[in-house]
Design a protein around this motif. Structure first.
Motif, short mmCIF file in Angstrom:
data_model
loop_
_atom_site.label_atom_id
_atom_site.label_comp_id
_atom_site.label_asym_id
_atom_site.label_seq_id
_atom_site.Cartn_x
_atom_site.Cartn_y
_atom_site.Cartn_z
N GLY A 28 15.98 38.10 43.89
CA GLY A 28 16.67 37.00 43.23
C GLY A 28 17.94 37.51 42.58
O GLY A 28 18.04 38.69 42.24
N GLY A 29 18.90 36.64 42.45
CA GLY A 29 20.14 37.06 41.82
C GLY A 29 21.10 35.91 41.68
O GLY A 29 20.78 34.76 41.97
N PHE A 30 22.29 36.24 41.22
CA PHE A 30 23.34 35.24 41.10
C PHE A 30 24.67 35.89 41.43
O PHE A 30 24.81 37.11 41.39
CB PHE A 30 23.34 34.57 39.73
N ARG A 31 25.61 35.05 41.81
CA ARG A 31 26.94 35.51 42.19
C ARG A 31 27.99 34.69 41.46
O ARG A 31 27.82 33.48 41.25
CB ARG A 31 27.19 35.32 43.69
N PHE A 32 29.07 35.34 41.12
CA PHE A 32 30.27 34.68 40.63
C PHE A 32 31.31 34.80 41.72
O PHE A 32 31.47 35.87 42.31
CB PHE A 32 30.77 35.34 39.35
N GLY A 33 31.99 33.70 42.01
CA GLY A 33 32.94 33.76 43.11
C GLY A 33 34.12 32.84 42.94
O GLY A 33 34.22 32.07 41.98
N VAL A 46 40.18 24.28 55.47
CA VAL A 46 39.39 25.50 55.62
C VAL A 46 39.64 26.38 54.40
O VAL A 46 40.77 26.56 53.97
CB VAL A 46 39.78 26.26 56.91
N ALA A 47 38.56 26.95 53.86
CA ALA A 47 38.66 27.80 52.68
C ALA A 47 37.85 29.07 52.87
O ALA A 47 36.85 29.09 53.59
CB ALA A 47 38.18 27.05 51.45
N LEU A 48 38.30 30.13 52.23
CA LEU A 48 37.59 31.40 52.19
C LEU A 48 36.98 31.53 50.81
O LEU A 48 37.66 31.33 49.80
CB LEU A 48 38.57 32.55 52.45
N HIS A 49 35.68 31.84 50.75
CA HIS A 49 34.99 32.02 49.47
C HIS A 49 34.44 33.44 49.41
O HIS A 49 33.82 33.92 50.37
CB HIS A 49 33.85 31.01 49.33
N VAL A 50 34.65 34.10 48.27
CA VAL A 50 34.14 35.45 48.04
C VAL A 50 33.38 35.44 46.73
O VAL A 50 33.70 34.68 45.81
CB VAL A 50 35.26 36.50 48.02
N GLY A 51 32.34 36.26 46.65
CA GLY A 51 31.56 36.34 45.43
C GLY A 51 30.83 37.67 45.33
O GLY A 51 30.60 38.35 46.33
N VAL A 52 30.46 38.03 44.12
CA VAL A 52 29.73 39.27 43.86
C VAL A 52 28.83 39.07 42.65
O VAL A 52 29.13 38.25 41.78
CB VAL A 52 30.71 40.46 43.65
N HIS A 78 29.35 38.46 48.86
CA HIS A 78 29.27 37.29 49.74
C HIS A 78 30.66 36.95 50.25
O HIS A 78 31.63 36.94 49.49
CB HIS A 78 28.69 36.11 48.95
N LEU A 79 30.77 36.68 51.54
CA LEU A 79 32.01 36.24 52.17
C LEU A 79 31.69 35.02 53.01
O LEU A 79 30.75 35.05 53.82
CB LEU A 79 32.58 37.36 53.03
N GLU A 80 32.45 33.95 52.84
CA GLU A 80 32.13 32.70 53.52
C GLU A 80 33.42 31.97 53.92
O GLU A 80 34.38 31.93 53.16
CB GLU A 80 31.32 31.81 52.58
N VAL A 81 33.42 31.42 55.12
CA VAL A 81 34.49 30.53 55.57
C VAL A 81 33.88 29.14 55.63
O VAL A 81 32.88 28.92 56.31
CB VAL A 81 35.06 30.96 56.94
N ARG A 82 34.51 28.21 54.89
CA ARG A 82 33.92 26.89 54.71
C ARG A 82 34.94 25.81 55.07
O ARG A 82 36.12 25.94 54.77
CB ARG A 82 33.49 26.74 53.25
N THR A 83 34.45 24.75 55.69
CA THR A 83 35.29 23.58 55.96
C THR A 83 34.56 22.34 55.48
O THR A 83 33.33 22.28 55.50
CB THR A 83 35.66 23.46 57.46
#
Length: 130
Positions: A28-33, A46-52, A78-83
């Motif tokens: 379990g955990g959490f990320r800030f991005g 289209v957006a790029l999302h990054v988190g750690v 975390h790396l994500e491409v979102r539309t």
């Protein structure tokens, strides 16, 4: 997994469970991005999302005389491409990197003294917003 977005910032929390009759792992955990707009066309943004963030875990083995593992603290990215084709849902492809190591809680004279380590996860998702 669930989260909250405010402007381009987001916080996400999640948990995973895997197990067999011989062992189980709970993470379990959490990320800030943060999100970055790559394409702002009204038809298909289209957006790029990054988190750690931190990752917490527990490993239990159900074998006689096997021993125990200490609970672990690791990290994840975390790396994500979102539309967002519509305002009520979005589509994405993502990759996660996780590094968590469970130290063996017994004296070890030879062999491994920890379990797991770095891992990659890949996926795609559909998110609905209410």
């Amino acid at each position: 997994e669930g989260g909250y977005r405010f402007n381009n910032w987001e916080v996400t929390a999640g948990a995973d469970f895997a197990g067999t009759p011989d062992f189980h792992v709970i993470l379990g955990g959490f990320r800030f991005g943060r999100g970055f707009q790559l394409q702002s066309e009204p038809k298909l943004p289209v957006a790029l999302h990054v988190g750690v963030g931190p990752l917490f875990g527990q490993l239990e083995v159900y074998k006689d005389r096997f021993g125990d593992f200490e609970n672990a603290l690791g990290w994840q990215a975390h790396l994500e491409v979102r539309t967002e084709p519509l305002s009520s849902f979005d589509l994405s492809v993502w990759a996660d990197y996780r590094d968590i190591r469970f130290e063996f809680d017994e004296d070890v004279t030879s062999g491994d003294d920890e379990a797991f380590g770095p891992s990659w996860l890949f996926g795609a998702s559909v998110s609905l917003r209410f």
